[in-house]
Scaffold this motif. Structure first.
Motif, PDB file in Angstrom:
ATOM      1  N   THR A  18       0.833  -1.313   0.081  1.00  0.00           N
ATOM      2  CA  THR A  18      -0.093  -0.138  -0.209  1.00  0.00           C
ATOM      3  C   THR A  18       1.086   0.850  -0.467  1.00  0.00           C
ATOM      4  O   THR A  18       1.734   1.376   0.562  1.00  0.00           O
ATOM      5  CB  THR A  18      -1.388   0.029   1.149  1.00  0.00           C
ATOM      6  OG1 THR A  18      -1.530  -1.195   1.554  1.00  0.00           O
ATOM      7  CG2 THR A  18      -2.022   1.553   1.468  1.00  0.00           C
ATOM      8  N   LYS A  19       0.800   2.283  -0.917  1.00  0.00           N
ATOM      9  CA  LYS A  19       1.234   3.653  -1.131  1.00  0.00           C
ATOM     10  C   LYS A  19       0.988   4.685  -0.704  1.00  0.00           C
ATOM     11  O   LYS A  19       1.451   5.321  -0.772  1.00  0.00           O
ATOM     12  CB  LYS A  19       1.729   3.286  -2.614  1.00  0.00           C
ATOM     13  CG  LYS A  19       2.593   1.677  -3.025  1.00  0.00           C
ATOM     14  CD  LYS A  19       2.723   2.153  -4.704  1.00  0.00           C
ATOM     15  CE  LYS A  19       4.211   0.910  -4.502  1.00  0.00           C
ATOM     16  NZ  LYS A  19       4.537   1.218  -6.479  1.00  0.00           N
ATOM     17  N   THR A  20      -0.708   4.740  -0.942  1.00  0.00           N
ATOM     18  CA  THR A  20      -1.006   5.942  -0.314  1.00  0.00           C
ATOM     19  C   THR A  20      -1.875   5.348   1.400  1.00  0.00           C
ATOM     20  O   THR A  20      -2.417   4.075   1.287  1.00  0.00           O
ATOM     21  CB  THR A  20      -1.987   6.392  -0.679  1.00  0.00           C
ATOM     22  OG1 THR A  20      -2.957   5.890  -1.468  1.00  0.00           O
ATOM     23  CG2 THR A  20      -1.049   6.807  -2.557  1.00  0.00           C
ATOM     24  N   TYR A  21      -1.938   6.120   2.379  1.00  0.00           N
ATOM     25  CA  TYR A  21      -2.920   6.198   2.944  1.00  0.00           C
ATOM     26  C   TYR A  21      -4.029   7.052   3.444  1.00  0.00           C
ATOM     27  O   TYR A  21      -4.158   7.765   2.355  1.00  0.00           O
ATOM     28  CB  TYR A  21      -1.954   6.682   4.592  1.00  0.00           C
ATOM     29  CG  TYR A  21      -0.534   5.684   5.014  1.00  0.00           C
ATOM     30  CD1 TYR A  21      -0.582   4.895   5.535  1.00  0.00           C
ATOM     31  CD2 TYR A  21       0.693   6.923   5.121  1.00  0.00           C
ATOM     32  CE1 TYR A  21       0.699   4.324   5.886  1.00  0.00           C
ATOM     33  CE2 TYR A  21       1.661   6.414   5.221  1.00  0.00           C
ATOM     34  CZ  TYR A  21       1.349   4.708   5.858  1.00  0.00           C
ATOM     35  OH  TYR A  21       2.542   4.270   6.157  1.00  0.00           O
ATOM     36  N   GLU A  22      -4.990   6.352   3.828  1.00  0.00           N
ATOM     37  CA  GLU A  22      -6.142   7.057   4.731  1.00  0.00           C
ATOM     38  C   GLU A  22      -6.405   7.541   5.953  1.00  0.00           C
ATOM     39  O   GLU A  22      -5.311   7.272   6.707  1.00  0.00           O
ATOM     40  CB  GLU A  22      -7.405   6.686   4.483  1.00  0.00           C
ATOM     41  CG  GLU A  22      -7.891   5.750   2.810  1.00  0.00           C
ATOM     42  CD  GLU A  22      -9.107   5.198   2.400  1.00  0.00           C
ATOM     43  OE1 GLU A  22      -9.645   5.797   2.665  1.00  0.00           O
ATOM     44  OE2 GLU A  22      -8.633   3.765   2.241  1.00  0.00           O
ATOM     45  N   GLY A  25      -2.493   8.771   7.796  1.00  0.00           N
ATOM     46  CA  GLY A  25      -2.037   7.825   7.726  1.00  0.00           C
ATOM     47  C   GLY A  25      -1.894   7.403   9.341  1.00  0.00           C
ATOM     48  O   GLY A  25      -2.790   7.408  10.645  1.00  0.00           O
ATOM     49  N   SER A 186       0.386  -1.589   4.124  1.00  0.00           N
ATOM     50  CA  SER A 186       1.090  -0.663   4.412  1.00  0.00           C
ATOM     51  C   SER A 186       2.572  -0.905   5.139  1.00  0.00           C
ATOM     52  O   SER A 186       4.304   0.277   4.475  1.00  0.00           O
ATOM     53  CB  SER A 186       0.902   0.348   5.063  1.00  0.00           C
ATOM     54  OG  SER A 186       0.911   0.840   6.496  1.00  0.00           O
ATOM     55  N   GLU A 412     -12.283   8.386  -5.239  1.00  0.00           N
ATOM     56  CA  GLU A 412     -10.995   7.851  -6.255  1.00  0.00           C
ATOM     57  C   GLU A 412     -10.957   7.170  -6.891  1.00  0.00           C
ATOM     58  O   GLU A 412     -10.107   7.273  -7.294  1.00  0.00           O
ATOM     59  CB  GLU A 412     -10.244   8.496  -4.580  1.00  0.00           C
ATOM     60  CG  GLU A 412      -8.645   8.014  -4.598  1.00  0.00           C
ATOM     61  CD  GLU A 412      -8.011   7.956  -3.095  1.00  0.00           C
ATOM     62  OE1 GLU A 412      -6.644   7.963  -3.174  1.00  0.00           O
ATOM     63  OE2 GLU A 412      -8.853   8.777  -2.312  1.00  0.00           O
ATOM     64  N   LYS A 416      -9.264   6.535 -10.101  1.00  0.00           N
ATOM     65  CA  LYS A 416      -8.701   5.523 -10.319  1.00  0.00           C
ATOM     66  C   LYS A 416      -8.543   3.757 -11.739  1.00  0.00           C
ATOM     67  O   LYS A 416      -8.244   3.766 -12.464  1.00  0.00           O
ATOM     68  CB  LYS A 416      -8.067   4.896  -9.704  1.00  0.00           C
ATOM     69  CG  LYS A 416      -7.432   5.439  -8.671  1.00  0.00           C
ATOM     70  CD  LYS A 416      -6.541   4.868  -7.596  1.00  0.00           C
ATOM     71  CE  LYS A 416      -5.860   6.303  -5.741  1.00  0.00           C
ATOM     72  NZ  LYS A 416      -6.003   5.167  -5.621  1.00  0.00           N
TER      73      LYS A 416
END
Length: 438
Positions: A18-22, A25, A186, A412, A416
């Motif tokens: 996982t490269k993006t956080y909700e 973070g 992550s 979002e 994508k």
């Protein structure tokens, strides 16, 4: 290439990092992890008979004194309440195992497989309701007020169960062959514990995520409402003297639960099931937040009893009916369409991927008309409490934030997934939830 390297490579492809956080973070995840239990307790102590009102006449000194008192902290634990909660959870598991039910397939997973789910939440609810009714009939309405009396202890037990499940699922997700959630891998333990690392943690055919979503917390919510009715009835001299506001608040909520349980298969296309991993976020939401936060209005009406009258009752019923109509009919259109049915020949946009997006009916008014119906119902549940305090409208405020957050996540993900087709869709359906407002 050795077989072990081949398996490792396939695992990395199937479960990318996982490269993006909700939730901003790890700091945000830690904040929510701590704030959900704190908020649950705060809504009790800030709106209860025990503390003297909603809100009570407290000062900062009073709060500091309470939090500095070891006896206050000891009061959060109730062994009898913990055993009751554990027994309730065990009953729900046994009912899932024993009661008959059809097996239905969920959406296609990244592995190409489809997970099967046992459908018997509604029969579990009926069994629970039958046993509760028999208990009250045998021992009287005063015998079922213990959920009101042991509120804090039951909250603590549910939080503890959520922590245990969150930690257990996080640890189990490191086993070989586990299918991880795309948003929960992550590498940060705080974030992954909260958001959920494994997509579908299961013991054999027992899927923990879908089980928690519909059974222990949701059905307990109804039992809590029944306990609130019983508590008020004892104080007012019988069920015939229960206030119209109590009947409205509990009736709306119980109907909502019944509808959700009866339409159990619809849950398997929701984001919670298809996308989110199962971690502390979903565990505490299902087991603590739903039964103990959503029942705030009936609990308030136990000690702030209100008679609404015919006109106010009719207006509130109409508002709830409108919300339910929008919620159920829009969800019906969506589920039919996703299952390959389009009885009304609604227009749709075909994307380059071959996916189809509805652009007619409720789904032409906004991208999430079902959320609009949900919000109207949320308001109707709070209106029976009157306007004495804003605390009983906490659910409406929270639910608005939750649904907007879900809408943003969904948009979002769709951007994508569909690219320029999503932008074309947004031009056709510009409103997110409420037409001409948002």
């Amino acid at each position: 290439m050795s077989s072990s390297k081949s398996v490792a490579r396939r695992g990395a492809e199937l479960n990318p990092r996982t490269k993006t956080y909700e939730f901003f973070g790890p700091p945000g995840a830690l904040f929510v992890t701590l704030s959900v239990p704190i908020t649950t307790y705060a809504l009790y102590y800030g709106c209860s008979e025990e503390t003297g009102g909603c809100p009570p006449p407290w000062s900062s000194e009073t709060i500091v004194a309470a939090l500095s008192d070891p006896q206050w902290w000891k009061g959060l634990w109730d062994t009898e309440a913990a055993l009751l909660y554990l027994g309730w959870y065990a009953f729900c598991v046994a009912a899932w195992l024993v009661l008959p039910g059809d097996w239905v397939e969920g959406v296609t997973l990244r592995t190409g497989d489809k997970k099967k789910y046992k459908i018997n939440a509604f029969s579990t609810f009926l069994l629970s309701l039958g046993l509760t009714g028999g208990y009250i009939w045998t021992y009287g309405i005063e015998s079922f007020t213990f959920l009101y009396e042991k509120w804090v202890g039951l909250v603590t037990a549910s939080v503890l169960m959520s922590v245990v499940q969150g930690l257990g699922c996080y640890a189990a997700s490191f086993r070989s062959g586990a299918l991880l959630a795309l948003g929960g891998n992550s590498g940060n333990p705080i974030y992954d514990f909260f958001i959920g690392r494994e997509l579908n943690p299961s013991i054999g055919s027992f899927d923990l995520k879908s089980f928690n979503e519909l059974r222990p917390g949701l059905i307990l919510w109804v039992l809590i409402d029944i306990s609130m009715i019983c508590e008020q009835a004892v104080r007012r001299g019988g069920l015939g003297n229960v206030t119209d506001s109590m009947w409205l608040a509990t009736g709306f909520q119980i109907f909502y639960v019944v509808d959700g349980l009866y339409n159990e298969p619809a849950i398997f296309t929701t984001m919670d099931i298809t996308t989110d991993g199962f971690g502390f976020m979903l565990a505490v939401g299902d087991l603590t937040w739903v039964p103990f936060i959503y029942s705030l209005q009936p609990r308030f009406l136990v000690f702030r009893q209100k008679e609404l009258g015919l006109l106010a009752t009719a207006a509130i019923v109409a508002a709830d009916g409108l919300g339910y109509w929008i919620f159920r009919s829009s969800n019906g259109q969506k589920n039919d369409f996703r299952n390959g049915n389009n009885p009304k020949n609604l227009k749709y946009l075909t994307t380059e991927r071959g996916s189809k997006l509805l652009i007619e009916g409720w789904w032409a008014m906004s991208r999430h008309p079902n959320y609009m119906g949900d919000l109207i119902m949320a308001l109707a549940w709070s209106l029976p409490t009157g306007f004495e305090t804003p605390i009983t409208y906490f659910y409406v405020a929270y639910f608005t934030v939750l649904l907007i957050h879900r809408q943003m996540r969904d948009d979002e993900n769709c951007e994508k997934k569909y690219g320029k087709d999503w932008h074309k869709y947004c031009e056709l359906v510009p409103y997110r939830i409420i037409p001409y407002v948002y």
